[in-house]
Design a protein around this motif. Structure first.
Motif, PDB file in Angstrom:
ATOM      1  N   ARG A  60       0.846  -1.324   0.084  1.00  0.00           N
ATOM      2  CA  ARG A  60      -0.048   0.098  -0.013  1.00  0.00           C
ATOM      3  C   ARG A  60       0.893   1.282  -0.063  1.00  0.00           C
ATOM      4  O   ARG A  60       0.645   1.904  -0.589  1.00  0.00           O
ATOM      5  N   GLU A  61       1.808   1.308   0.781  1.00  0.00           N
ATOM      6  CA  GLU A  61       2.534   2.511   0.847  1.00  0.00           C
ATOM      7  C   GLU A  61       3.318   2.739  -0.375  1.00  0.00           C
ATOM      8  O   GLU A  61       3.385   3.933  -0.881  1.00  0.00           O
ATOM      9  N   VAL A  62       4.048   1.522  -0.883  1.00  0.00           N
ATOM     10  CA  VAL A  62       4.813   1.936  -2.148  1.00  0.00           C
ATOM     11  C   VAL A  62       3.899   2.321  -3.441  1.00  0.00           C
ATOM     12  O   VAL A  62       4.154   3.266  -4.256  1.00  0.00           O
ATOM     13  N   CYS A  63       2.539   1.884  -3.436  1.00  0.00           N
ATOM     14  CA  CYS A  63       1.415   2.008  -4.442  1.00  0.00           C
ATOM     15  C   CYS A  63       0.912   3.577  -4.212  1.00  0.00           C
ATOM     16  O   CYS A  63       0.950   4.480  -5.167  1.00  0.00           O
ATOM     17  N   GLU A  64       0.865   4.094  -2.899  1.00  0.00           N
ATOM     18  CA  GLU A  64       0.306   5.175  -2.826  1.00  0.00           C
ATOM     19  C   GLU A  64       1.258   6.570  -3.204  1.00  0.00           C
ATOM     20  O   GLU A  64       1.124   7.430  -3.442  1.00  0.00           O
ATOM     21  N   ILE A  65       2.637   6.017  -3.156  1.00  0.00           N
ATOM     22  CA  ILE A  65       3.612   6.835  -3.399  1.00  0.00           C
ATOM     23  C   ILE A  65       3.526   7.216  -5.029  1.00  0.00           C
ATOM     24  O   ILE A  65       3.366   8.273  -5.476  1.00  0.00           O
ATOM     25  N   PRO A  89      -5.079   9.359  -3.870  1.00  0.00           N
ATOM     26  CA  PRO A  89      -4.085   8.529  -3.756  1.00  0.00           C
ATOM     27  C   PRO A  89      -4.272   7.454  -2.914  1.00  0.00           C
ATOM     28  O   PRO A  89      -3.381   6.702  -2.888  1.00  0.00           O
ATOM     29  N   GLU A  90      -4.916   7.548  -1.892  1.00  0.00           N
ATOM     30  CA  GLU A  90      -5.258   6.758  -0.912  1.00  0.00           C
ATOM     31  C   GLU A  90      -5.851   5.290  -1.293  1.00  0.00           C
ATOM     32  O   GLU A  90      -6.737   5.359  -1.883  1.00  0.00           O
ATOM     33  N   LYS A  91      -5.173   4.261  -1.007  1.00  0.00           N
ATOM     34  CA  LYS A  91      -5.571   3.039  -1.388  1.00  0.00           C
ATOM     35  C   LYS A  91      -5.871   1.716  -0.374  1.00  0.00           C
ATOM     36  O   LYS A  91      -5.333   1.126  -0.068  1.00  0.00           O
ATOM     37  N   PRO A  92      -6.900   2.410   0.578  1.00  0.00           N
ATOM     38  CA  PRO A  92      -6.910   1.486   1.942  1.00  0.00           C
ATOM     39  C   PRO A  92      -7.320  -0.105   1.706  1.00  0.00           C
ATOM     40  O   PRO A  92      -6.784  -0.832   2.320  1.00  0.00           O
ATOM     41  N   PHE A  93      -7.831  -0.186   0.544  1.00  0.00           N
ATOM     42  CA  PHE A  93      -8.192  -1.675   0.298  1.00  0.00           C
ATOM     43  C   PHE A  93      -6.888  -2.628  -0.065  1.00  0.00           C
ATOM     44  O   PHE A  93      -7.296  -3.807   0.369  1.00  0.00           O
ATOM     45  N   LEU A  94      -5.746  -1.937  -0.036  1.00  0.00           N
ATOM     46  CA  LEU A  94      -4.524  -2.822  -0.161  1.00  0.00           C
ATOM     47  C   LEU A  94      -4.055  -3.155   0.917  1.00  0.00           C
ATOM     48  O   LEU A  94      -3.464  -4.368   1.014  1.00  0.00           O
ATOM     49  N   SER A  95      -4.643  -2.494   2.120  1.00  0.00           N
ATOM     50  CA  SER A  95      -4.135  -3.116   3.382  1.00  0.00           C
ATOM     51  C   SER A  95      -5.449  -3.717   4.096  1.00  0.00           C
ATOM     52  O   SER A  95      -5.021  -4.646   4.916  1.00  0.00           O
TER      53      SER A  95
END
Length: 187
Positions: A60-65, A89-95
């Motif tokens: 998630r961190e890498v993708c949000e960058i 840019p936030e993608k909470p579904f990834l975590s």
């Protein structure tokens, strides 16, 4: 269930219940996906299943960058659509999703890209049949995720599928009518 019924029922899901589906269901869906046709029967796909919370959070961190960089540049019709739909840019579904299925394509195989995406289509319908939801998330910076997971250089990340029981109340986006997408004997 018939394929047309599954396709009509399937929708994008970005919110999930906390209950973790059985791992066997994830494997069943991938078992269906691996039956997809491929050029020269190369079967150029590789599926990485992630359920470790620490790894999901790093993804998630890498993708949000990458997403932040993308959102700084996006404009026009796409930018308007993203804003209208409330995307950021936030993608909470990834975590938050119980599982992530990352689908890679083996670039040395003939027709690897087309073949891999056909397998993704099979996977989407198989997940739907099992009562599981997902979104086809294509990160703007796939190389960063590949590095994080130590993917061999000849494998390219195509999509991340967060998977779980749907908790997304929004309806499926409307589809075009059949006569809008079909013509005979020419365009």
């Amino acid at each position: 269930m018939k394929v047309l019924e599954l396709a009509r029922r399937r929708k994008t899901v970005r919110k999930f219940l906390p209950e973790k589906p059985p791992f066997e269901d994830i494997l069943k869906a991938i078992d269906a996906a691996k039956e997809a046709p491929s050029g020269m029967n190369a079967q150029p796909w590789h599926f990485v299943i992630v359920d470790d919370p620490w790894i999901k959070e790093r993804i998630r961190e890498v993708c949000e960058i990458g997403e932040r960089k993308f959102y700084e540049k996006v404009s026009g019709k796409l930018g308007e659509w993203l804003k209208e739909k409330g995307f950021s840019p936030e993608k909470p579904f990834l975590s938050e999703a119980p599982y992530l299925i990352l689908v890679f394509g083996y670039t040395k195989a003939p027709y690897w890209l087309h073949s891999t995406w056909i397998a993704v289509g099979y996977l989407l319908l198989a997940l739907e049949e099992l009562g599981l939801g997902t979104v086809t998330y294509t990160p703007p910076n796939p190389r960063a995720v590949e590095k994080l997971l130590n993917a061999p250089k000849e494998y390219k990340l195509q999509v991340i599928l967060p998977v779980g029981y749907p908790a997304d109340p929004k309806p499926k986006y409307e589809r075009k009518k059949l006569e809008e997408v079909v013509s005979f004997n020419g365009f």
